[in-house]
Scaffold this active site. Sequence first.
Site, short mmCIF file in Angstrom:
data_model
loop_
_atom_site.label_atom_id
_atom_site.label_comp_id
_atom_site.label_asym_id
_atom_site.label_seq_id
_atom_site.Cartn_x
_atom_site.Cartn_y
_atom_site.Cartn_z
N CYS A 117 0.75 -1.22 0.23
CA CYS A 117 0.45 -0.18 -0.15
C CYS A 117 1.28 1.42 -0.10
O CYS A 117 0.16 2.02 -0.22
CB CYS A 117 -1.26 -0.26 1.16
SG CYS A 117 -2.42 -1.12 1.01
N HIS A 267 -3.75 7.22 0.53
CA HIS A 267 -3.70 5.88 0.24
C HIS A 267 -5.36 5.12 0.67
O HIS A 267 -5.93 5.21 1.57
CB HIS A 267 -3.09 4.58 1.00
CG HIS A 267 -3.11 3.26 0.72
ND1 HIS A 267 -3.40 2.96 -0.35
CD2 HIS A 267 -3.54 2.35 1.44
CE1 HIS A 267 -4.04 1.50 -0.54
NE2 HIS A 267 -4.54 1.04 1.01
N ASN A 297 -9.85 -0.42 -2.26
CA ASN A 297 -8.30 -0.36 -2.21
C ASN A 297 -7.46 -0.73 -2.82
O ASN A 297 -7.39 -2.59 -3.67
CB ASN A 297 -8.33 -1.51 -0.72
CG ASN A 297 -6.80 -0.64 0.04
OD1 ASN A 297 -5.84 -0.62 -0.88
ND2 ASN A 297 -6.45 -1.65 1.04
#
Length: 340
Positions: A117, A267, A297
């Site tokens: 991530c 993020h 995501n």
Amino acid sequence: MIKSTIKGVGFYVPDNVVTNDDLAKLMTTNDEWITERTGIKERRHRKNRNDSQETAAYLGFKAAEKAIQNAGLTSKDIDYIVFATLSPDYYFPGCGVLLQDMLGCDTIGALDVRNQCSGFVYSMSVANAFIKSGLYKNILVVGAEVHSFGLDFSDEGRGVSVIFGDGAGAVVLCATEDENAGDILAVNMHSEGKYADELCTQFPGSKFGWSDRMRKEPENVTNKEVYPIMNGNFVFKHAVTRFPETMNEALSKAGKTVEDLDMFIPHQANLRIAQFVQQKFGLPDEKVFNNIQKYGNTTAASIPIALSEAIELGKIKRGDLVLLSAFGSGFTWGSVLFEY
């Protein structure tokens, strides 16, 4: 003095939209449950989970084409590639060299980044250092993921599988001495590997086994090893601590305050995390960009997708001060603060 300026951006997501209701047909879940916990309403998955064509490198290629065109350059102008992904086409080699071939670049260097991530933030930090050292002039930075092929779409895996989506984003970072051009003002990168097991995929690898184990004793390879596992509450707790730390570090290093920010792009891990951080810093809605509702995501791809879309929508304009921050598996976290 050499600056690192963002000259072009682009993103690409598969056409196939997967809604929360679609996932409810595969596992015991519903739109309300997913939305309440993640903020996600839909995500993109490649149409066929077993498609060997719509890979991470391919998605990165489509995003890169747009970014290079947006920069007013050609693939021959790119002199280095940094490619971030946790879902590469092959275990090795990495996607960077595959993208170099797809784009028809010269025999330039291609670096792969495995920071999940935080991958795009790490990649931008590396590219910025290369630019400001004078080593390269036009670096293509890509974050791309294809999660849909490697998720457990059963009740056992629903806590993770509802979160992730496929997609790619790209930025062309260029060297310039133009006083009026934007610049990367501050970067930071951090890690805390003692929590690696809280968010990971264990198999295959040198610790839990290789393909020979899958072939010889497939009945002993568990879902927990093969599919991503996450201690959701533990990750949330650390994320809402580390996000403010890395954000403050970047602002302080550049001599800026949160009031100076024109846009914050976190993020896209979980809308609840983003909202917690937004509230902590007192940022108004117009200064925070989230699109996890549409794309889920996409790990290394989430920030460049969001950045590209925010620019495309006119929410970020030249001269704006923008902060990108990420936290994820590793644990890793970091920020990039820049004038666009």
